[in-house]
Design a protein around this motif. Structure first.
Motif, PDB file in Angstrom:
ATOM      1  N   VAL A  32      33.794  38.556  49.175  1.00 56.38           N
ATOM      2  CA  VAL A  32      32.962  39.574  48.535  1.00 56.38           C
ATOM      3  C   VAL A  32      32.400  38.986  47.246  1.00 56.38           C
ATOM      4  CG1 VAL A  32      32.935  41.821  47.386  1.00 56.38           C
ATOM      5  CG2 VAL A  32      34.210  41.523  49.512  1.00 56.38           C
ATOM      6  N   VAL A  33      31.083  39.070  47.101  1.00 53.30           N
ATOM      7  CA  VAL A  33      30.402  38.595  45.896  1.00 53.30           C
ATOM      8  C   VAL A  33      29.946  39.820  45.110  1.00 53.30           C
ATOM      9  CG1 VAL A  33      28.465  37.282  44.975  1.00 53.30           C
ATOM     10  CG2 VAL A  33      29.623  36.500  47.060  1.00 53.30           C
ATOM     11  N   SER A  34      30.377  39.923  43.855  1.00 48.16           N
ATOM     12  CA  SER A  34      30.020  41.111  43.072  1.00 48.16           C
ATOM     13  C   SER A  34      29.727  40.731  41.630  1.00 48.16           C
ATOM     14  CB  SER A  34      31.166  42.133  43.104  1.00 48.16           C
ATOM     15  OG  SER A  34      32.277  41.659  42.370  1.00 48.16           O
ATOM     16  N   GLN A  35      29.077  41.658  40.936  1.00 50.65           N
ATOM     17  CA  GLN A  35      28.874  41.499  39.493  1.00 50.65           C
ATOM     18  C   GLN A  35      30.092  42.095  38.797  1.00 50.65           C
ATOM     19  OE1 GLN A  35      26.517  40.001  37.863  1.00 50.65           O
ATOM     20  NE2 GLN A  35      24.791  39.809  39.277  1.00 50.65           N
ATOM     21  N   GLY A  36      31.068  41.279  38.483  1.00 52.25           N
ATOM     22  CA  GLY A  36      32.291  41.761  37.884  1.00 52.25           C
ATOM     23  C   GLY A  36      33.290  42.210  38.939  1.00 52.25           C
ATOM     24  N   ALA A  37      34.460  42.651  38.481  1.00 49.35           N
ATOM     25  CA  ALA A  37      35.558  42.965  39.400  1.00 49.35           C
ATOM     26  C   ALA A  37      35.931  44.439  39.405  1.00 49.35           C
ATOM     27  CB  ALA A  37      36.791  42.151  39.006  1.00 49.35           C
ATOM     28  N   VAL A  38      35.115  45.296  38.761  1.00 45.30           N
ATOM     29  CA  VAL A  38      35.479  46.705  38.614  1.00 45.30           C
ATOM     30  C   VAL A  38      34.592  47.584  39.488  1.00 45.30           C
ATOM     31  CG1 VAL A  38      35.675  48.640  37.008  1.00 45.30           C
ATOM     32  CG2 VAL A  38      36.323  46.337  36.276  1.00 45.30           C
ATOM     33  N   TYR A  39      35.256  48.399  40.304  1.00 51.43           N
ATOM     34  CA  TYR A  39      34.557  49.409  41.103  1.00 51.43           C
ATOM     35  C   TYR A  39      34.537  50.710  40.311  1.00 51.43           C
ATOM     36  CZ  TYR A  39      33.710  53.035  44.527  1.00 51.43           C
ATOM     37  OH  TYR A  39      33.195  54.119  45.177  1.00 51.43           O
ATOM     38  N   HIS A  40      33.406  51.412  40.321  1.00 52.70           N
ATOM     39  CA  HIS A  40      33.412  52.749  39.730  1.00 52.70           C
ATOM     40  C   HIS A  40      32.747  53.732  40.677  1.00 52.70           C
ATOM     41  CE1 HIS A  40      29.202  52.211  38.293  1.00 52.70           C
ATOM     42  NE2 HIS A  40      29.203  53.535  38.201  1.00 52.70           N
ATOM     43  N   PHE A  41      33.248  54.957  40.646  1.00 57.35           N
ATOM     44  CA  PHE A  41      32.840  56.010  41.578  1.00 57.35           C
ATOM     45  C   PHE A  41      31.586  56.699  41.040  1.00 57.35           C
ATOM     46  CE2 PHE A  41      33.554  60.333  43.508  1.00 57.35           C
ATOM     47  CZ  PHE A  41      33.351  59.941  44.829  1.00 57.35           C
ATOM     48  N   ILE A  71      41.193  38.983  50.774  1.00 54.27           N
ATOM     49  CA  ILE A  71      39.745  38.855  50.621  1.00 54.27           C
ATOM     50  C   ILE A  71      39.452  38.022  49.374  1.00 54.27           C
ATOM     51  CG2 ILE A  71      37.581  40.103  50.264  1.00 54.27           C
ATOM     52  CD1 ILE A  71      38.944  42.540  51.580  1.00 54.27           C
ATOM     53  N   ARG A  72      38.601  37.020  49.525  1.00 59.62           N
ATOM     54  CA  ARG A  72      38.197  36.228  48.359  1.00 59.62           C
ATOM     55  C   ARG A  72      37.138  37.012  47.574  1.00 59.62           C
ATOM     56  NH1 ARG A  72      35.089  30.393  48.455  1.00 59.62           N
ATOM     57  NH2 ARG A  72      33.840  31.560  49.983  1.00 59.62           N
ATOM     58  N   LEU A  73      37.362  37.208  46.280  1.00 60.91           N
ATOM     59  CA  LEU A  73      36.450  37.958  45.424  1.00 60.91           C
ATOM     60  C   LEU A  73      35.815  37.012  44.411  1.00 60.91           C
ATOM     61  CD1 LEU A  73      35.323  40.740  44.488  1.00 60.91           C
ATOM     62  CD2 LEU A  73      37.304  40.887  42.940  1.00 60.91           C
ATOM     63  N   LEU A  74      34.491  36.907  44.459  1.00 61.12           N
ATOM     64  CA  LEU A  74      33.733  36.083  43.513  1.00 61.12           C
ATOM     65  C   LEU A  74      32.936  37.024  42.625  1.00 61.12           C
ATOM     66  CD1 LEU A  74      32.386  33.316  45.948  1.00 61.12           C
ATOM     67  CD2 LEU A  74      34.490  33.304  44.579  1.00 61.12           C
ATOM     68  N   THR A  75      33.169  36.948  41.326  1.00 62.20           N
ATOM     69  CA  THR A  75      32.624  37.950  40.417  1.00 62.20           C
ATOM     70  C   THR A  75      31.416  37.476  39.608  1.00 62.20           C
ATOM     71  OG1 THR A  75      34.209  37.287  38.700  1.00 62.20           O
ATOM     72  CG2 THR A  75      34.873  39.057  40.196  1.00 62.20           C
ATOM     73  N   GLN A  76      30.846  36.321  39.973  1.00 60.41           N
ATOM     74  CA  GLN A  76      29.692  35.829  39.214  1.00 60.41           C
ATOM     75  C   GLN A  76      28.373  36.391  39.709  1.00 60.41           C
ATOM     76  OE1 GLN A  76      31.853  34.077  41.213  1.00 60.41           O
ATOM     77  NE2 GLN A  76      31.201  31.941  41.282  1.00 60.41           N
ATOM     78  N   GLY A  77      28.395  37.168  40.775  1.00 58.06           N
ATOM     79  CA  GLY A  77      27.177  37.786  41.283  1.00 58.06           C
ATOM     80  C   GLY A  77      26.309  36.834  42.084  1.00 58.06           C
ATOM     81  N   ALA A  78      25.359  37.407  42.826  1.00 56.18           N
ATOM     82  CA  ALA A  78      24.431  36.624  43.645  1.00 56.18           C
ATOM     83  C   ALA A  78      23.090  36.503  42.930  1.00 56.18           C
ATOM     84  CB  ALA A  78      24.244  37.288  45.003  1.00 56.18           C
ATOM     85  N   GLN A  79      22.657  35.280  42.731  1.00 50.63           N
ATOM     86  CA  GLN A  79      21.370  35.033  42.092  1.00 50.63           C
ATOM     87  C   GLN A  79      20.227  35.089  43.103  1.00 50.63           C
ATOM     88  OE1 GLN A  79      20.930  34.617  38.813  1.00 50.63           O
ATOM     89  NE2 GLN A  79      18.712  34.357  38.958  1.00 50.63           N
ATOM     90  N   ARG A  80      20.433  34.473  44.283  1.00 54.51           N
ATOM     91  CA  ARG A  80      19.373  34.441  45.294  1.00 54.51           C
ATOM     92  C   ARG A  80      19.970  34.160  46.667  1.00 54.51           C
ATOM     93  NH1 ARG A  80      14.422  36.765  45.350  1.00 54.51           N
ATOM     94  NH2 ARG A  80      12.855  35.531  46.479  1.00 54.51           N
ATOM     95  N   VAL A  81      19.494  34.897  47.642  1.00 51.78           N
ATOM     96  CA  VAL A  81      19.867  34.641  49.034  1.00 51.78           C
ATOM     97  C   VAL A  81      18.828  33.705  49.648  1.00 51.78           C
ATOM     98  CG1 VAL A  81      20.197  35.674  51.307  1.00 51.78           C
ATOM     99  CG2 VAL A  81      21.013  36.877  49.268  1.00 51.78           C
ATOM    100  N   HIS A  82      19.296  32.706  50.371  1.00 51.76           N
ATOM    101  CA  HIS A  82      18.413  31.765  51.076  1.00 51.76           C
ATOM    102  C   HIS A  82      18.707  31.906  52.572  1.00 51.76           C
ATOM    103  CE1 HIS A  82      17.195  29.781  47.295  1.00 51.76           C
ATOM    104  NE2 HIS A  82      18.452  29.985  46.928  1.00 51.76           N
ATOM    105  N   PRO A  83      18.114  32.894  53.227  1.00 56.65           N
ATOM    106  CA  PRO A  83      18.505  33.199  54.608  1.00 56.65           C
ATOM    107  C   PRO A  83      18.180  32.101  55.610  1.00 56.65           C
ATOM    108  CG  PRO A  83      16.581  34.488  53.958  1.00 56.65           C
ATOM    109  CD  PRO A  83      17.084  33.818  52.730  1.00 56.65           C
ATOM    110  N   SER A  84      17.143  31.321  55.358  1.00 58.33           N
ATOM    111  CA  SER A  84      16.824  30.234  56.287  1.00 58.33           C
ATOM    112  C   SER A  84      17.850  29.118  56.238  1.00 58.33           C
ATOM    113  CB  SER A  84      15.426  29.674  55.975  1.00 58.33           C
ATOM    114  OG  SER A  84      15.383  29.160  54.660  1.00 58.33           O
ATOM    115  N   GLU A  85      18.641  29.082  55.160  1.00 56.23           N
ATOM    116  CA  GLU A  85      19.695  28.075  55.014  1.00 56.23           C
ATOM    117  C   GLU A  85      21.089  28.683  55.175  1.00 56.23           C
ATOM    118  OE1 GLU A  85      19.247  26.016  51.278  1.00 56.23           O
ATOM    119  OE2 GLU A  85      17.084  26.356  51.281  1.00 56.23           O
TER     120      GLU A  85
END
Length: 432
Positions: A32-41, A71-85
């Motif tokens: 899971v790639v997210s901006q930070g590690a905190v979920y809020h409702f 589950i591996r949690l990466l909290t640096q967020g996604a900058q860009r998706v490269h779907p062709s790669e």
């Protein structure tokens, strides 16, 4: 071994991770790639904005939960998706590859499309808990020095429920403080009529919500296009059915909360064949992108066409149960593909919603969400308020426990069938 990645750890992304786990094979890995590690409702943000909840009441740290579930949690967020790669560039400049990707980012909030809109301008928001904290500070100033209030949703908005909720929650709190008589209230919306909700209404939402506003002495403006906001003043164009300008209004306010339009996040916006011009991810009936078949999307980031033409642009909401049905179908489809079977599961895309009004509320069921419908029902009452309180507790418990089974439809329909919440009389924390 397959690498399965989910971008986003909000309502859609967190549930997506939980439901994917049982579908994976022994050697597959889930990230899971997210901006930070905190979920809020998010549905509790209107309560935070007037002090009925604290930020800590509705937040959950996901680090230990995800670790416990493998589950591996990466909290640096996604900058860009490269779907062709089949690659994701992360916020720190590194990249990860994937065999299957689920985009569950939610939206980007387009405050910048209207001068002066948003927490960095002159209006408040309940779209994020940080915004709700800022809104609470502004509400405290209103309570100390009452004046006119303007609440609503601007052109292009696709999530109207929270605007109605906050309007009536705020009205309830003002009455409890004996301040309501000093606060004229106006609801400003891009909807063609009150209760449209981006769905062309559900049951009698038009009548129910108009009645509620008349009873609570709330004025309203529909077919509204907000041109700009200044300190204490909002410029609004009220349009005719043909799109021409009927009237220009200058609305004074001491406090305003306006929901913005949404657009796709920067990580996917502008990618040909993956996202539409607004940046929302294109999917087929199986939640799968037609051009990049190893990419799926769920939640608010998904592109859905409006229910029909309106004088002012109005988007389609993605309600909790609708999102959960997308999640379940996507998990089943990825599980099938991992085992060499076709991806045939389809979400129901029904809308089941509880809208809290502080001391009452409106519930509606739309099956399917887009008309014509097999079920088209709405109702209001005090029980909806208690059901929303119970649902918050139920949902946060699910996130903390990492429970994977779908539950939204079962829980809400139970409340609808009972028309009350037995054993749940704990009031929302109002301090009264």
């Amino acid at each position: 071994m397959a690498e399965v990645v989910v971008i986003g750890a909000g309502l859609g992304g967190t549930l997506m991770a939980y439901e994917l786990l049982p579908q994976l094979r022994k050697d597959d890995r889930l990230t899971v790639v997210s901006q930070g590690a905190v979920y809020h409702f998010v549905p509790s943000n209107p309560w935070v904005a007037i002090g009925w909840r604290k930020q800590s009441d509705i937040e959950i740290d996901l680090v230990d939960i995800m670790k416990r579930k493998g589950i591996r949690l990466l909290t640096q967020g996604a900058q860009r998706v490269h779907p062709s790669e089949s690659r994701i560039e992360l916020g720190d400049g590194t990249s990860i590859n994937y065999d299957y990707l689920v985009i569950a980012t939610g939206p980007e909030l387009a405050f910048d499309e209207i001068p002066g809109l948003g927490p960095q301008g002159f209006t408040q928001s309940v779209c994020h808990v940080d915004h709700a904290i800022h809104a609470k500070e502004a509400f405290d100033k209103l309570a100390a020095n009452p004046g006119p209030v303007v609440i609503g949703a601007v052109q292009g908005a696709s999530c109207f429920g929270p605007a109605y909720e906050f309007l009536f929650i705020l009205e309830t709190e003002l009455r409890r403080r004996k301040l309501r008589d000093r606060v004229p209230m106006t609801f400003v919306t891009s909807e063609p009529y009150i209760g449209h909700l981006g769905l062309d209404g559900v049951g009698d939402t038009k009548g129910l919500l108009e009645s509620e506003m008349r009873e609570k002495h709330v004025k309203w403006i529909t077919n509204a296009r907000v041109k700009g906001v200044e300190q204490g003043k909002m410029s609004v164009e009220e349009l005719n059915e043909d799109g021409s300008v009927h009237k220009i209004r200058e609305l004074p306010f001491a406090y305003s909360m306006m929901l913005p339009a949404f657009r796709g996040v920067g990580a996917v916006r502008g990618i040909d064949k993956l996202a539409n011009p607004r940046g929302f991810v294109i999917v087929d009936k199986n939640q799968r992108n037609p051009a990049f078949p190893n990419v799926f999307a769920v939640g608010v980031c998904v592109a859905i066409a409006p229910v029909g033409a309106t004088p002012v642009p109005v988007g389609v909401p993605k309600t909790g149960f609708m999102i959960e049905s997308m999640v379940t179908a996507t998990a089943l489809n990825i599980g099938a593909l991992l085992r060499g079977r076709p991806a045939l599961a389809e979400p129901t895309w029904n809308a089941i919603c509880l809208a809290d009004f502080g001391d009452s509320g409106v519930a509606f069921v739309a099956q399917p969400q887009i008309p014509p419908r097999n079920v088209n029902w709405s109702s209001k009452g005090e029980w909806v308020h208690y059901a929303k309180v119970a649902f918050e507790k139920y949902f946060l418990r699910k996130i903390r426990r990492g429970t994977s089974e779908p539950f939204y439809e079962r829980f809400v329909l139970d409340q609808l069938n009972m028309a009350k919440v037995k054993g749940t009389k704990e009031e929302v924390k109002t301090g009264t």
